[in-house]
Design an enzyme around this catalytic site. Structure first.
Site, PDB file in Angstrom:
ATOM      1  N   HIS A  97       0.939  -1.189   0.221  1.00 41.31           N
ATOM      2  CA  HIS A  97      -0.098   0.000   0.151  1.00 41.31           C
ATOM      3  C   HIS A  97       0.832   1.247  -0.046  1.00 41.31           C
ATOM      4  CE1 HIS A  97      -3.886  -1.988   0.729  1.00 41.31           C
ATOM      5  NE2 HIS A  97      -3.077  -2.910   1.298  1.00 41.31           N
ATOM      6  N   ASN A 117     -10.340  -2.756   2.469  1.00 42.63           N
ATOM      7  CA  ASN A 117     -10.034  -2.776   0.994  1.00 42.63           C
ATOM      8  C   ASN A 117     -11.192  -2.482   0.355  1.00 42.63           C
ATOM      9  OD1 ASN A 117      -7.424  -3.054   1.175  1.00 42.63           O
ATOM     10  ND2 ASN A 117      -7.743  -5.194   0.948  1.00 42.63           N
ATOM     11  N   TYR A 149       0.602  -4.034  12.142  1.00 42.40           N
ATOM     12  CA  TYR A 149       0.660  -2.637  11.777  1.00 42.40           C
ATOM     13  C   TYR A 149       1.683  -1.907  12.775  1.00 42.40           C
ATOM     14  CZ  TYR A 149      -2.676  -3.792   8.309  1.00 42.40           C
ATOM     15  OH  TYR A 149      -3.369  -4.182   7.127  1.00 42.40           O
TER      16      TYR A 149
END
Ligand code: HDD
Length: 712
Positions: free
Chosen positions: A91, A164, A378
């Protein structure tokens, strides 16, 4: 030329300012003291010293060597040398915008989350859209999944919904994520291809991992080449829990539905745009916001009561499955409006750090093993990308809610914590900051006390083993043109795969289990032997088709925000231009007058007509539709202009609505373009209305076979 209706600052949290809205706005502004404005300010060093000469290094004589003591030059160059940070592992290419979320009503029976209670409250959000595979500078329109990440700055802390534009994922367990990403990223020896999956390692992996079959089908569909970021649905993908004040848990899937409808590019257009306007999607988003066409999505949930967890023919915890909307419709919760562009791409869009683990009281995780792994990944990745554990202090990541705790120091710490106690419990600082017991509202976060009794094992649940039935459901739910695009996409991508055994495996062991006709058509295009029926016994889905999956059923009914090219040249009929401009503007579309160059043209009655751009500078792929007004001399000039001819042919090939004055008919005949539902000849109100109807349909699908004959 579209006018700028709102400057970004004026547009922030636009709308009638109720006391609460003004409050939210003021609160946000007061925390944004970090936004630096250099207007009427002196140029200074980072230490605040005013600079007298920013043109010349300090030297021993005008032609002499530079001096080490030049602290001004050294500071500037040192800073410059360190300007880049690592891009996101995946991304990396993305674009962002600010906006707000507003709930339609109190959803207290579902959740105690504060931002879902008061319809007067505007919760600031920051959204980042992205592609997955390509690096920061890659094209916007490549075939890829799009990230749809939303940070809600709620009064109870930040909630990140990191989703998404597709409702499922390639793998079922987070431990496979590095394998999947290594496979889809460019080949390691030559770093090709940039931004796409049409290469051996991707197809090698997915043909060996059948759980990817459903998501690969989505990636080969038109969803992977969205027309605009504004016309994408968004999905939280995993099953989450909502928890109400009584502690009752309900399973949900999160959805974003765009007000502008859902639609896509066509493949030839997507490929060309990747070169002609690499920034196509980010430009569209930022221009829309500048012009006051604020993109809007409805936020909703599919609700599954806890007691219904096992009532489906798939596992709710399996992220390769969706819940068909025909079985569980989406309940609307509120709306999100994007109304402010960032001031600084790096500081905001690049430094924003999303983590699925950022949730607030009233929301909780499910045991989806993909989600569980994401909860670790993350935060970990932000530490290396943003240089340490203080990334929450970067302005764009700071919660609006206070965040006092005992965490201290580390790189890039900017908070100056007062007090002596960086531990809890303490008595030296009066015991502060203290825990807040969980409560019906405004209490501390408490995890849902799910009862678990299990063995510690590495095992995939048997309920995750059906890989083909929803891929089949998806294919069966597509319209004929959508199915043809899927066949073409598999054929294109596998056609780029060098190793025949990989192509064969994908066709025989994956596609043949989804749909034999799909496998047969792809095999034919690849020159492979006709496949036999798949050997896997595929679970029968309770539905034959899910109409909610086809984009044909998700179009907007209006043409608000659509871009229409009007081709002009010297001798154009000024009234004809005026007529179509007015008709389009009445529908809130954006007409753009294009000339042979950027210079004004002369109308038939001798007036000067300003053009917005040249046809070459604004090619047909950047428009939704095309209009050619009257004026014999202009039509003659356009007929002799290769760029104009190509514009017309390409718009036709890409199945766009085209409207032409009757005098252009001869030219259409020369080009062998036949009138159809979307190729309108005429220049009156009736023709305008037919043109507008055709634009709203987005593409003229019945033209697709004829358009194949048009050179690319
Ligand atoms: Fe991820 C970024 C979405 C699975 C690990 N992911 C990232 C972004 C989005 C998603 C939208 C970009 C956020 C931004 O704009 O900054 N990812 C998903 C979805 C998934 C998913 C919808 C499955 C349902 N991701 C996933 C797994 C892992 C990761 C299973 C690891 C185990 N994802 C990451 C990451 C990234 C990331 C490496 C790269 C940059 C970042 O996090 O901030 O941690």
């Amino acid at each position: 030329m579209p006018s700028k209706k709102n400057s970004p600052k004026e547009s922030q949290l636009a709308g009638t300012q109720t006391p609460d809205r003004a409050n939210t706005n003021a609160k946000l502004q007061s925390l944004e003291v970090f936004r630096s404005d250099a207007t009427e300010q002196a140029l200074r060093t980072n230490q605040g010293v005013k600079v007298a000469d920013n043109q010349n290094t300090l030297k021993a004589g005008a032609r002499g060597p530079s001096l080490l003591e030049d602290f001004i030059m050294r500071e500037k160059i040192t800073h410059f040398d360190h300007e880049r940070i690592p891009e996101r592992i995946v991304h990396a290419r993305g674009t962002g915008a600010h906006g707000y979320f507003q709930t339609y009503q109190a959803h207290s029976s579902l959740t105690k989350a504060g931002f879902l209670q008061d319809p007067e409250k505007m919760t600031p959000v920051f959204v980042r859209f992205s592609t997955v595979q390509g690096p920061r500078g890659s094209g916007d329109t490549v075939r890829d999944v799009r990230g749809f990440a939303v940070k809600f700055f709620t009064d109870e802390g930040n909630f990140d919904l990191v989703g998404n534009n597709m409702p499922v994922f390639f793998i079922q367990d987070a431990i496979k994520f590095p394998d999947f990403v290594h496979a889809v990223k460019p080949e390691p020896h030559n770093e090709i291809p940039t931004g796409g999956s049409a290469h051996d390692t991707f197809w090698d992996f997915v043909s060996l991992v059948p759980e990817s079959a459903h998501m690969v089908m989505w990636a080969m569909s038109d969803r992977a080449i969205p027309k605009s970021l504004r016309t994408m649905q968004g999905f939280g993908v995993h099953t989450f829990r909502l928890i109400n004040a009584e502690g009752k848990s309900t399973f949900v899937k999160f959805h974003w539905k765009p007000k502008a409808g859902v639609c896509s590019l066509v493949w030839d257009e997507a490929q060309k745009l990747a070169g002609k306007d690499t920034d196509y999607h980010r430009r569209d988003l930022s221009e829309a916001i500048e012009m006051g066409d604020y993109p809007e999505w409805e936020f909703g949930v599919q609700i599954v009561p806890e007691e219904d967890e096992h009532k489906f023919d798939f596992d709710l915890l399996d992220p390769t499955k969706l819940i068909p909307e025909e079985l569980v419709p989406v309940t609307p919760l509120g709306k999100m409006v994007l109304n402010r562009n960032p001031d600084n791409f790096f500081a905001e869009t690049e430094q924003v750090a999303f983590c699925p683990g950022h949730i607030v009281p009233g929301i909780d995780f499910s045991n989806d093993p993909l989600l569980q792994g994401r909860l670790f990944s993350y935060t970990d990745t932000q530490i290396s990308r943003l240089g340490g554990p203080n990334f929450h202090e970067i302005p764009i990541n700071r919660p609006l809610a206070p965040n006092h705790n005992g965490q201290r120091d580390a790189q890039h710490r900017t908070t100056l914590d007062k007090g002596r106690a960086s531990y809890e419990p303490n008595s030296v600082d009066g015991g502060w900051p203290k825990e807040t017991p969980a409560a019906a509202s405004d209490g501390g976060f408490e995890s849902y006390p799910e009862r678990i009794e299990a063995h510690k094992i590495r095992q995939r649940s048997e309920s995750f083993s059906d890989h083909f039935s929803q891929a089949r459901l998806f294919f069966n739910s597509m319209s004929k043109p959508e199915q043809e695009h899927i066949i073409a996409a598999y054929s294109f991508e596998l056609g780029k795969v060098e190793r025949e055994h990989i192509r064969t495996r994908e066709v025989n062991e994956v596609l043949a289990n989804i749909d034999l006709e799909l496998a047969r058509r792809v095999a034919l295009n690849l020159g492979l032997p006709a496949p036999k029926a798949g050997t896997v016994e595929v679970k029968k889905s309770s539905l034959k088709a899910s109409p909610a999956l086809s984009q044909m059923n998700l179009l907007a009914s209006d043409i608000k925000g659509r871009k229409v090219a009007i081709l002009v040249a010297d001798g154009v009929d000024g009234a004809s231009v005026d007529g179509i401009v007015k008709a389009l503007e009445a529908e809130s579309a954006h007409p753009k007058v294009l000339g042979p160059t950027s210079a004004p043209v002369k109308t038939a009655d001798g007036k000067s007509l300003a053009v917005d751009a040249s046809m070459e500078g604004s090619p047909s792929v950047t428009f939704d539709a095309l209009w050619v007004p009257g004026g014999k001399a202009a039509i003659n000039a356009l007929s002799a202009d290769g760029v104009a001819m190509h514009f017309l042919l390409e718009a036709y090939k890409h199945l766009k609505a085209i409207g032409v004055h009757a005098d252009v008919k001869a030219l259409l005949d020369t080009l062998h373009l036949k009138t159809d539902a979307g190729l309108i000849v005429g220049d009156d109100g009736k023709a305008h209305a037919a043109f507008i109807t055709a634009i709203a349909k987005h593409r003229v699908w019945e033209r697709e076979a004829a358009a194949k004959a048009i050179p690319a």
